[in-house]
Design a protein around this motif. Structure first.
Motif, PDB file in Angstrom:
ATOM      1  N   SER A   6      11.201  12.846 -17.654  1.00  0.00           N
ATOM      2  CA  SER A   6       9.754  13.047 -17.794  1.00  0.00           C
ATOM      3  C   SER A   6       9.123  13.487 -16.483  1.00  0.00           C
ATOM      4  O   SER A   6       8.180  14.289 -16.478  1.00  0.00           O
ATOM      5  N   ALA A   7       9.633  12.964 -15.373  1.00  0.00           N
ATOM      6  CA  ALA A   7       9.088  13.352 -14.063  1.00  0.00           C
ATOM      7  C   ALA A   7       9.273  14.843 -13.828  1.00  0.00           C
ATOM      8  O   ALA A   7       8.336  15.549 -13.423  1.00  0.00           O
ATOM      9  N   TRP A   8      10.467  15.336 -14.100  1.00  0.00           N
ATOM     10  CA  TRP A   8      10.705  16.760 -13.891  1.00  0.00           C
ATOM     11  C   TRP A   8      10.047  17.612 -14.971  1.00  0.00           C
ATOM     12  O   TRP A   8       9.633  18.743 -14.704  1.00  0.00           O
ATOM     13  N   ALA A   9       9.925  17.060 -16.191  1.00  0.00           N
ATOM     14  CA  ALA A   9       9.215  17.804 -17.243  1.00  0.00           C
ATOM     15  C   ALA A   9       7.763  18.012 -16.860  1.00  0.00           C
ATOM     16  O   ALA A   9       7.167  19.057 -17.161  1.00  0.00           O
ATOM     17  N   SER A  10       7.164  17.026 -16.164  1.00  0.00           N
ATOM     18  CA  SER A  10       5.759  17.163 -15.740  1.00  0.00           C
ATOM     19  C   SER A  10       5.600  18.297 -14.735  1.00  0.00           C
ATOM     20  O   SER A  10       4.494  18.822 -14.555  1.00  0.00           O
ATOM     21  N   ALA A  11       6.706  18.665 -14.085  1.00  0.00           N
ATOM     22  CA  ALA A  11       6.670  19.768 -13.125  1.00  0.00           C
ATOM     23  C   ALA A  11       7.118  21.078 -13.755  1.00  0.00           C
ATOM     24  O   ALA A  11       7.297  22.084 -13.046  1.00  0.00           O
ATOM     25  N   GLY A  12       7.331  21.051 -15.073  1.00  0.00           N
ATOM     26  CA  GLY A  12       7.709  22.272 -15.776  1.00  0.00           C
ATOM     27  C   GLY A  12       9.189  22.566 -15.781  1.00  0.00           C
ATOM     28  O   GLY A  12       9.593  23.695 -16.068  1.00  0.00           O
ATOM     29  N   GLY A  26       0.800  -1.218   0.000  1.00  0.00           N
ATOM     30  CA  GLY A  26       0.000   0.000   0.000  1.00  0.00           C
ATOM     31  C   GLY A  26       0.829   1.262   0.000  1.00  0.00           C
ATOM     32  O   GLY A  26       0.290   2.354   0.141  1.00  0.00           O
ATOM     33  N   ASN A  27       2.162   1.116  -0.139  1.00  0.00           N
ATOM     34  CA  ASN A  27       3.033   2.282  -0.093  1.00  0.00           C
ATOM     35  C   ASN A  27       3.593   2.622  -1.469  1.00  0.00           C
ATOM     36  O   ASN A  27       4.682   3.163  -1.578  1.00  0.00           O
ATOM     37  N   THR A  28       2.875   2.279  -2.508  1.00  0.00           N
ATOM     38  CA  THR A  28       3.313   2.614  -3.862  1.00  0.00           C
ATOM     39  C   THR A  28       2.371   3.626  -4.519  1.00  0.00           C
ATOM     40  O   THR A  28       2.452   3.849  -5.726  1.00  0.00           O
ATOM     41  N   LYS A  29       1.491   4.200  -3.740  1.00  0.00           N
ATOM     42  CA  LYS A  29       0.611   5.261  -4.226  1.00  0.00           C
ATOM     43  C   LYS A  29       1.014   6.574  -3.551  1.00  0.00           C
ATOM     44  O   LYS A  29       1.221   6.615  -2.339  1.00  0.00           O
ATOM     45  N   TYR A  30       1.139   7.608  -4.346  1.00  0.00           N
ATOM     46  CA  TYR A  30       1.589   8.882  -3.777  1.00  0.00           C
ATOM     47  C   TYR A  30       0.434   9.594  -3.080  1.00  0.00           C
ATOM     48  O   TYR A  30      -0.638   9.805  -3.655  1.00  0.00           O
ATOM     49  N   LYS A  31       0.679   9.978  -1.828  1.00  0.00           N
ATOM     50  CA  LYS A  31      -0.332  10.670  -1.029  1.00  0.00           C
ATOM     51  C   LYS A  31       0.221  11.967  -0.440  1.00  0.00           C
ATOM     52  O   LYS A  31      -0.401  12.563   0.441  1.00  0.00           O
ATOM     53  N   GLY A  32       1.386  12.371  -0.952  1.00  0.00           N
ATOM     54  CA  GLY A  32       2.023  13.556  -0.401  1.00  0.00           C
ATOM     55  C   GLY A  32       1.569  14.837  -1.075  1.00  0.00           C
ATOM     56  O   GLY A  32       0.671  14.845  -1.921  1.00  0.00           O
ATOM     57  N   PRO A  33       2.229  15.929  -0.729  1.00  0.00           N
ATOM     58  CA  PRO A  33       1.862  17.238  -1.287  1.00  0.00           C
ATOM     59  C   PRO A  33       2.309  17.372  -2.736  1.00  0.00           C
ATOM     60  O   PRO A  33       3.152  16.609  -3.225  1.00  0.00           O
ATOM     61  N   THR A  34       1.755  18.342  -3.424  1.00  0.00           N
ATOM     62  CA  THR A  34       2.155  18.633  -4.810  1.00  0.00           C
ATOM     63  C   THR A  34       2.360  20.138  -4.983  1.00  0.00           C
ATOM     64  O   THR A  34       2.186  20.678  -6.070  1.00  0.00           O
ATOM     65  N   SER A  35       2.727  20.788  -3.890  1.00  0.00           N
ATOM     66  CA  SER A  35       2.852  22.253  -3.927  1.00  0.00           C
ATOM     67  C   SER A  35       4.148  22.709  -4.584  1.00  0.00           C
ATOM     68  O   SER A  35       4.205  23.813  -5.131  1.00  0.00           O
ATOM     69  N   GLN A  82       7.655  21.940  -7.228  1.00  0.00           N
ATOM     70  CA  GLN A  82       7.978  21.214  -8.447  1.00  0.00           C
ATOM     71  C   GLN A  82       8.574  19.844  -8.133  1.00  0.00           C
ATOM     72  O   GLN A  82       8.312  18.868  -8.846  1.00  0.00           O
ATOM     73  N   ALA A  83       9.360  19.757  -7.058  1.00  0.00           N
ATOM     74  CA  ALA A  83       9.918  18.462  -6.670  1.00  0.00           C
ATOM     75  C   ALA A  83       8.800  17.493  -6.279  1.00  0.00           C
ATOM     76  O   ALA A  83       8.832  16.308  -6.647  1.00  0.00           O
ATOM     77  N   ASP A  84       7.806  17.994  -5.540  1.00  0.00           N
ATOM     78  CA  ASP A  84       6.654  17.160  -5.164  1.00  0.00           C
ATOM     79  C   ASP A  84       5.933  16.656  -6.415  1.00  0.00           C
ATOM     80  O   ASP A  84       5.527  15.487  -6.493  1.00  0.00           O
ATOM     81  N   GLN A  85       5.761  17.538  -7.376  1.00  0.00           N
ATOM     82  CA  GLN A  85       5.067  17.159  -8.609  1.00  0.00           C
ATOM     83  C   GLN A  85       5.850  16.107  -9.383  1.00  0.00           C
ATOM     84  O   GLN A  85       5.274  15.177  -9.962  1.00  0.00           O
ATOM     85  N   VAL A 128       7.872  13.876  -8.068  1.00  0.00           N
ATOM     86  CA  VAL A 128       7.722  12.628  -7.313  1.00  0.00           C
ATOM     87  C   VAL A 128       6.355  12.009  -7.571  1.00  0.00           C
ATOM     88  O   VAL A 128       6.226  10.786  -7.784  1.00  0.00           O
ATOM     89  N   ALA A 129       5.309  12.834  -7.561  1.00  0.00           N
ATOM     90  CA  ALA A 129       3.951  12.336  -7.821  1.00  0.00           C
ATOM     91  C   ALA A 129       3.872  11.699  -9.202  1.00  0.00           C
ATOM     92  O   ALA A 129       3.245  10.644  -9.385  1.00  0.00           O
ATOM     93  N   PHE A 130       4.531  12.321 -10.168  1.00  0.00           N
ATOM     94  CA  PHE A 130       4.543  11.756 -11.518  1.00  0.00           C
ATOM     95  C   PHE A 130       5.243  10.401 -11.523  1.00  0.00           C
ATOM     96  O   PHE A 130       4.768   9.435 -12.133  1.00  0.00           O
ATOM     97  N   ALA A 131       6.398  10.307 -10.844  1.00  0.00           N
ATOM     98  CA  ALA A 131       7.149   9.053 -10.808  1.00  0.00           C
ATOM     99  C   ALA A 131       6.310   7.937 -10.189  1.00  0.00           C
ATOM    100  O   ALA A 131       6.307   6.799 -10.683  1.00  0.00           O
ATOM    101  N   TYR A 132       5.595   8.249  -9.116  1.00  0.00           N
ATOM    102  CA  TYR A 132       4.719   7.248  -8.484  1.00  0.00           C
ATOM    103  C   TYR A 132       3.680   6.738  -9.491  1.00  0.00           C
ATOM    104  O   TYR A 132       3.372   5.541  -9.540  1.00  0.00           O
ATOM    105  N   ALA A 133       3.148   7.642 -10.291  1.00  0.00           N
ATOM    106  CA  ALA A 133       2.080   7.267 -11.231  1.00  0.00           C
ATOM    107  C   ALA A 133       2.574   6.338 -12.344  1.00  0.00           C
ATOM    108  O   ALA A 133       1.767   5.713 -13.026  1.00  0.00           O
ATOM    109  N   GLN A 134       3.904   6.243 -12.514  1.00  0.00           N
ATOM    110  CA  GLN A 134       4.452   5.395 -13.577  1.00  0.00           C
ATOM    111  C   GLN A 134       4.790   3.986 -13.093  1.00  0.00           C
ATOM    112  O   GLN A 134       5.190   3.134 -13.899  1.00  0.00           O
ATOM    113  N   ILE A 135       4.657   3.741 -11.784  1.00  0.00           N
ATOM    114  CA  ILE A 135       4.987   2.425 -11.240  1.00  0.00           C
ATOM    115  C   ILE A 135       4.171   1.346 -11.950  1.00  0.00           C
ATOM    116  O   ILE A 135       2.957   1.466 -12.127  1.00  0.00           O
TER     117      ILE A 135
END
Length: 347
Positions: free
Chosen positions: A267-273, A222-231, A233-236, A238-245
């Motif tokens: 791609s993870a960092w590109a998703s954060a701009g 249950g620890n492979t889904k991102y539940k953290g902040p997205t405020s 660019q680094a958070d974003q 990480v959230a993108f990387a989780y979504a690719q698992i």
């Protein structure tokens, strides 16, 4: 009463005895050969440590070839873009050249009729800009009143010739790049086949020491889904990387359905701009380095001479596109990852 056996009987008995003797010798010989062959042919089996070391070497080699493949792919994409622009220029210059050719041809005919031009035939029948340039002296025989038109025509010829030559160079470069991609793909497939053979000799726990994604400690259920902040660019990222698992590793891939290691981090960092280099070596060499004691989620980790990268997500875990045959996964910074860790950068 003893009856002496006949000569025929004696020969028959001796033949049987000889056959038994020969058979025994044959069995002994075969046994000896088998034994000798078994001893001579049985190479000493490599130890687990030796297999792990060789597998780690192959993994590094595969990553490097994969990165080279990615780089050639980038060069090929740039070359194709360049060819598109050159062809566009060539088409424009061709139109200009044809238009000026028609105008100058009319001037040449008039000059010929006035006796100022000896023979405009070669000029009028040639659509080859290089040939026109070679015959420029004929054009310059025309009246000075037409010098502007002639110079514009010669300029159009030079531009078209240059564009044609550039198109040929770019086209030849594209062919060379495609050949380079093919050879690198063959080399990588060979390494991957060797890896598969070696992996079959190891248990999952042993694989963890030898290559990325080879059975390293999995995150808690249950620890492979991102539940953290997205405020941030680094958070974003990480959230993108989780979504690719769970998406497959494919070398040269940058998503959205598959990734290689640097394709995932880019791609993870590109998703954060944030735009970062495509190749792992470039990511690790061009981005600001950070201390391994101060890792933050979103940092990019470099492994095995920076031939492999993953994105740190906190809690001593990273998300990685490991190798052919594996999927994007969240793994602990242990085993191969810990032993091959070179450094970290922060976009």
């Amino acid at each position: 009463m003893y009856t002496r056996p006949s000569a025929h009987a004696i020969l028959r008995r001796r033949g049987a005895a000889s056959a038994v003797s020969l058979a025994a010798v044959g069995v002994a010989t075969v046994s000896l050969l088998i034994g000798a062959g078994g001893v001579a042919g049985a190479a000493p089996q490599p130890t687990v440590t030796q297999v792990q070391q060789r597998l780690s070497q192959l993994n590094t080699q595969a990553d490097r070839v994969g990165q080279q493949y990615d780089q050639v792919q980038q060069e090929l994409a740039s070359a194709n873009q360049r060819l598109t622009l050159v062809n566009r220029e060539q088409s424009r210059y061709q139109t200009q050249f044809q238009s000026m050719r028609n105008s100058v041809a009319q001037i040449a005919v008039a000059a010929y009729e006035d006796g100022n031009l000896t023979s405009p035939a070669a000029l009028l029948t040639s659509g080859n800009p290089q040939k026109i340039l070679n015959q420029s002296s004929i054009l310059l025989e025309m009246s000075a009143n037409n010098s502007a038109a002639v110079n514009q025509f010669l300029l159009a010829a030079r531009q078209l010739t240059g564009a044609q030559q550039e198109a040929r160079r770019v086209d030849a470069g594209i062919v060379a790049l495609k050949n380079s991609l093919s050879s690198r793909k063959q080399a990588l497939n060979k390494v991957i086949a060797q890896q598969s053979t070696l992996l079959a000799q190891l248990t999952p726990a042993q694989q963890a020491v030898a290559s990325p994604g080879g059975g390293t400690t999995a995150p808690p259920p249950g620890n492979t889904k991102y539940k953290g902040p997205t405020s941030t660019q680094a958070d974003q990222a990480v959230a993108f990387a989780y979504a690719q698992i769970g998406k497959p590793y494919v070398w040269g891939a940058t998503g959205p359905n598959s990734y290689d290691c640097s394709g995932l981090t880019m791609s993870a960092w590109a998703s954060a701009g944030v735009s970062i280099p495509r190749i792992s070596y470039d990511q690790m060499s061009s981005l600001p380095a950070v201390s391994l004691s101060d890792l933050q989620p979103g940092d990019i980790l470099g492994f095995a001479g920076n031939s492999h990268v993953g994105i740190y997500v906190g809690g001593n875990y990273l998300i990685d596109a490991p190798q052919t045959g594996s999927d994007v996964e969240k793994v602990a910074l242990s085993g191969w990852y810990q032993s091959e860790l070179d450094g970290a950068v922060r976009p």
